[in-house]
Design a protein around this motif. Sequence first.
Motif, PDB file in Angstrom:
ATOM      1  N   VAL A  67       1.035  -1.316  -0.176  1.00  0.00           N
ATOM      2  CA  VAL A  67       0.021  -0.058   0.043  1.00  0.00           C
ATOM      3  C   VAL A  67       0.835   1.321   0.051  1.00  0.00           C
ATOM      4  CG1 VAL A  67      -1.513   1.261   1.401  1.00  0.00           C
ATOM      5  CG2 VAL A  67      -2.041  -1.110   0.981  1.00  0.00           C
ATOM      6  N   LEU A  68       2.066   1.164   0.855  1.00  0.00           N
ATOM      7  CA  LEU A  68       2.915   2.147   0.877  1.00  0.00           C
ATOM      8  C   LEU A  68       3.348   2.711  -0.513  1.00  0.00           C
ATOM      9  CD1 LEU A  68       4.873   4.364   2.389  1.00  0.00           C
ATOM     10  CD2 LEU A  68       6.427   2.374   2.344  1.00  0.00           C
ATOM     11  N   VAL A  69       3.830   1.787  -1.405  1.00  0.00           N
ATOM     12  CA  VAL A  69       4.315   2.130  -2.776  1.00  0.00           C
ATOM     13  C   VAL A  69       3.304   2.007  -3.800  1.00  0.00           C
ATOM     14  CG1 VAL A  69       6.589   1.409  -2.140  1.00  0.00           C
ATOM     15  CG2 VAL A  69       4.744  -0.243  -3.145  1.00  0.00           C
ATOM     16  N   GLY A  70       1.908   1.805  -3.373  1.00  0.00           N
ATOM     17  CA  GLY A  70       0.620   1.817  -4.498  1.00  0.00           C
ATOM     18  C   GLY A  70       1.009   0.658  -5.538  1.00  0.00           C
ATOM     19  N   LEU A  71       1.316  -0.509  -4.969  1.00  0.00           N
ATOM     20  CA  LEU A  71       1.478  -1.638  -5.697  1.00  0.00           C
ATOM     21  C   LEU A  71       0.527  -2.740  -5.390  1.00  0.00           C
ATOM     22  CD1 LEU A  71       3.054  -2.967  -8.377  1.00  0.00           C
ATOM     23  CD2 LEU A  71       4.727  -3.986  -6.555  1.00  0.00           C
ATOM     24  N   PRO A 122      -5.298   3.746  -5.562  1.00  0.00           N
ATOM     25  CA  PRO A 122      -4.254   4.026  -4.981  1.00  0.00           C
ATOM     26  C   PRO A 122      -3.976   5.512  -5.042  1.00  0.00           C
ATOM     27  CG  PRO A 122      -3.864   3.278  -6.961  1.00  0.00           C
ATOM     28  CD  PRO A 122      -5.190   3.022  -6.930  1.00  0.00           C
ATOM     29  N   GLY A 123      -4.786   6.402  -5.789  1.00  0.00           N
ATOM     30  CA  GLY A 123      -4.349   7.885  -5.892  1.00  0.00           C
ATOM     31  C   GLY A 123      -3.201   8.063  -6.860  1.00  0.00           C
ATOM     32  N   GLY A 124      -2.637   9.312  -6.669  1.00  0.00           N
ATOM     33  CA  GLY A 124      -1.613   9.716  -7.537  1.00  0.00           C
ATOM     34  C   GLY A 124      -0.275   8.942  -6.906  1.00  0.00           C
ATOM     35  N   LEU A 125       0.736   8.979  -7.918  1.00  0.00           N
ATOM     36  CA  LEU A 125       2.067   8.706  -7.518  1.00  0.00           C
ATOM     37  C   LEU A 125       2.222   7.178  -7.094  1.00  0.00           C
ATOM     38  CD1 LEU A 125       3.248  12.083  -5.906  1.00  0.00           C
ATOM     39  CD2 LEU A 125       3.403  11.282  -8.165  1.00  0.00           C
ATOM     40  N   ALA A 126       1.450   6.210  -7.834  1.00  0.00           N
ATOM     41  CA  ALA A 126       1.436   4.839  -7.128  1.00  0.00           C
ATOM     42  C   ALA A 126       2.359   4.099  -8.148  1.00  0.00           C
ATOM     43  CB  ALA A 126      -0.001   4.272  -7.009  1.00  0.00           C
ATOM     44  N   LEU A 127       2.856   3.098  -7.921  1.00  0.00           N
ATOM     45  CA  LEU A 127       3.535   2.217  -8.712  1.00  0.00           C
ATOM     46  C   LEU A 127       2.825   1.562  -9.780  1.00  0.00           C
ATOM     47  CD1 LEU A 127       6.627   0.447  -6.467  1.00  0.00           C
ATOM     48  CD2 LEU A 127       6.685   2.201  -8.107  1.00  0.00           C
ATOM     49  N   ASP A 128       1.562   1.126  -9.201  1.00  0.00           N
ATOM     50  CA  ASP A 128       0.526   0.626 -10.382  1.00  0.00           C
ATOM     51  C   ASP A 128       0.679   1.378 -11.498  1.00  0.00           C
ATOM     52  OD1 ASP A 128      -0.293  -1.549  -8.811  1.00  0.00           O
ATOM     53  OD2 ASP A 128      -1.957  -0.588  -8.199  1.00  0.00           O
ATOM     54  N   ALA A 129       0.728   2.564 -11.669  1.00  0.00           N
ATOM     55  CA  ALA A 129       0.737   3.376 -12.789  1.00  0.00           C
ATOM     56  C   ALA A 129       1.648   3.091 -13.744  1.00  0.00           C
ATOM     57  CB  ALA A 129       0.726   5.082 -12.494  1.00  0.00           C
ATOM     58  N   PHE A 131       2.906   0.153 -14.535  1.00  0.00           N
ATOM     59  CA  PHE A 131       2.750  -0.968 -14.808  1.00  0.00           C
ATOM     60  C   PHE A 131       1.569  -1.162 -15.761  1.00  0.00           C
ATOM     61  CE2 PHE A 131       5.334  -2.189 -11.289  1.00  0.00           C
ATOM     62  CZ  PHE A 131       6.428  -2.605 -11.862  1.00  0.00           C
ATOM     63  N   GLY A 132       0.786   0.209 -16.002  1.00  0.00           N
ATOM     64  CA  GLY A 132      -0.342   0.361 -16.748  1.00  0.00           C
ATOM     65  C   GLY A 132      -1.567  -0.196 -16.187  1.00  0.00           C
ATOM     66  N   ARG A 133      -1.672  -0.208 -15.028  1.00  0.00           N
ATOM     67  CA  ARG A 133      -3.064  -0.099 -14.041  1.00  0.00           C
ATOM     68  C   ARG A 133      -3.356   1.021 -13.465  1.00  0.00           C
ATOM     69  NH1 ARG A 133      -1.650  -4.701  -9.998  1.00  0.00           N
ATOM     70  NH2 ARG A 133       0.342  -4.949 -10.792  1.00  0.00           N
ATOM     71  N   LYS A 134      -4.336   1.593 -13.876  1.00  0.00           N
ATOM     72  CA  LYS A 134      -4.943   2.783 -13.522  1.00  0.00           C
ATOM     73  C   LYS A 134      -5.371   2.716 -12.110  1.00  0.00           C
ATOM     74  CE  LYS A 134      -4.623   4.792 -17.620  1.00  0.00           C
ATOM     75  NZ  LYS A 134      -3.230   5.533 -17.739  1.00  0.00           N
ATOM     76  N   GLY A 135      -6.387   2.077 -11.672  1.00  0.00           N
ATOM     77  CA  GLY A 135      -6.750   1.779 -10.421  1.00  0.00           C
ATOM     78  C   GLY A 135      -7.861   2.717  -9.847  1.00  0.00           C
ATOM     79  N   THR A 136      -8.065   3.922 -10.540  1.00  0.00           N
ATOM     80  CA  THR A 136      -8.833   4.833  -9.787  1.00  0.00           C
ATOM     81  C   THR A 136     -10.077   4.979 -10.694  1.00  0.00           C
ATOM     82  OG1 THR A 136      -7.464   6.527 -10.514  1.00  0.00           O
ATOM     83  CG2 THR A 136      -7.158   5.858  -8.418  1.00  0.00           C
ATOM     84  N   ARG A 137      -9.606   5.000 -12.380  1.00  0.00           N
ATOM     85  CA  ARG A 137     -10.647   5.509 -13.134  1.00  0.00           C
ATOM     86  C   ARG A 137     -10.613   4.567 -14.339  1.00  0.00           C
ATOM     87  NH1 ARG A 137     -12.296   9.970 -10.831  1.00  0.00           N
ATOM     88  NH2 ARG A 137     -11.063  11.771 -10.281  1.00  0.00           N
ATOM     89  N   ALA A 138     -11.768   4.353 -15.085  1.00  0.00           N
ATOM     90  CA  ALA A 138     -11.841   3.691 -16.265  1.00  0.00           C
ATOM     91  C   ALA A 138     -11.341   4.490 -17.239  1.00  0.00           C
ATOM     92  CB  ALA A 138     -13.135   3.126 -16.744  1.00  0.00           C
ATOM     93  N   THR A 139     -10.518   3.897 -18.236  1.00  0.00           N
ATOM     94  CA  THR A 139      -9.925   4.713 -19.777  1.00  0.00           C
ATOM     95  C   THR A 139     -11.222   5.319 -20.272  1.00  0.00           C
ATOM     96  OG1 THR A 139      -9.754   2.779 -20.823  1.00  0.00           O
ATOM     97  CG2 THR A 139      -8.138   3.590 -19.730  1.00  0.00           C
ATOM     98  N   PRO A 140     -11.257   6.603 -20.851  1.00  0.00           N
ATOM     99  CA  PRO A 140     -12.331   7.109 -21.644  1.00  0.00           C
ATOM    100  C   PRO A 140     -12.465   6.309 -22.929  1.00  0.00           C
ATOM    101  CG  PRO A 140     -10.393   8.863 -21.138  1.00  0.00           C
ATOM    102  CD  PRO A 140     -10.095   7.346 -20.801  1.00  0.00           C
ATOM    103  N   GLY A 141     -13.997   6.124 -23.079  1.00  0.00           N
ATOM    104  CA  GLY A 141     -14.269   5.273 -24.157  1.00  0.00           C
ATOM    105  C   GLY A 141     -14.870   3.995 -23.922  1.00  0.00           C
ATOM    106  N   ASP A 142     -14.396   3.306 -22.662  1.00  0.00           N
ATOM    107  CA  ASP A 142     -14.847   2.274 -22.291  1.00  0.00           C
ATOM    108  C   ASP A 142     -15.925   2.356 -20.883  1.00  0.00           C
ATOM    109  OD1 ASP A 142     -13.280   2.577 -20.230  1.00  0.00           O
ATOM    110  OD2 ASP A 142     -11.948   0.796 -20.405  1.00  0.00           O
ATOM    111  N   GLU A 143     -16.609   3.433 -20.787  1.00  0.00           N
ATOM    112  CA  GLU A 143     -17.439   3.629 -19.871  1.00  0.00           C
ATOM    113  C   GLU A 143     -18.726   2.767 -19.800  1.00  0.00           C
ATOM    114  OE1 GLU A 143     -16.966   6.237 -22.189  1.00  0.00           O
ATOM    115  OE2 GLU A 143     -15.078   7.103 -21.230  1.00  0.00           O
ATOM    116  N   HIS A 144     -19.521   2.414 -20.859  1.00  0.00           N
ATOM    117  CA  HIS A 144     -20.407   1.631 -21.115  1.00  0.00           C
ATOM    118  C   HIS A 144     -20.162   0.086 -20.945  1.00  0.00           C
ATOM    119  CE1 HIS A 144     -22.974   5.023 -22.167  1.00  0.00           C
ATOM    120  NE2 HIS A 144     -21.978   5.443 -23.031  1.00  0.00           N
ATOM    121  N   GLU A 145     -19.048  -0.252 -21.438  1.00  0.00           N
ATOM    122  CA  GLU A 145     -18.261  -1.538 -21.050  1.00  0.00           C
ATOM    123  C   GLU A 145     -18.575  -1.773 -19.644  1.00  0.00           C
ATOM    124  OE1 GLU A 145     -14.480  -3.484 -22.059  1.00  0.00           O
ATOM    125  OE2 GLU A 145     -15.189  -2.332 -23.922  1.00  0.00           O
ATOM    126  N   HIS A 146     -18.130  -0.880 -18.707  1.00  0.00           N
ATOM    127  CA  HIS A 146     -18.165  -1.169 -17.262  1.00  0.00           C
ATOM    128  C   HIS A 146     -19.420  -0.827 -16.498  1.00  0.00           C
ATOM    129  CE1 HIS A 146     -13.982  -2.278 -17.664  1.00  0.00           C
ATOM    130  NE2 HIS A 146     -13.459  -1.095 -18.216  1.00  0.00           N
TER     131      HIS A 146
END
Length: 157
Positions: A67-71, A122-129, A131-146
């Motif tokens: 959690v500390l590093v956001g992974l 995780p919010g901002g400044l997380a290691l998940d970012a 590795f390509g995982r957003k964690g907080t929001r869906a990417t634009p254009g796939d709203e209806h998919e989710h």
Amino acid sequence: MNTLTTRLDQAQPYVLGLFRAVIGLFFACHGAASLFGVLGGPADGVPAGTWPGWYAALIQLVCGGLVLVGLGTRGAAFIASGSMAYAYFSAHQPEALFPLQNGGEAAALFCWSFALLIFTGPGGLALDALFGRKGTRATPGDEHEHGTEKQGTPVAA
């Protein structure tokens, strides 16, 4: 012109990231104290393999560090929140009803803090970012998919 609300909204991911890092650090310190006898923990640490102390300390150290590093924040927060709920209801709640009376304030606060991170990510400044995982929001254009529209509201069926 920026209003105060706009500025606060722009800072939200970074403040959430700071909250995540601080909660993770505090939780990892609890684990390190119990496992290694540092930071005011037991001098020899908790004996390896003892239930539930050693396993709780291991969860605290590992999940707190993640959690500390956001992974893997949401998964680590889920495990950490559950371990603190278990600690509260098995060790503290039988003593008295309220956390102030039973000494379970830290367990309750950690439990709810990690529960919040499960839902916010995780919010901002997380290691998940990295590795390509957003964690907080869906990417634009796939709203209806989710099942949500751009404003974050559920899609009507």
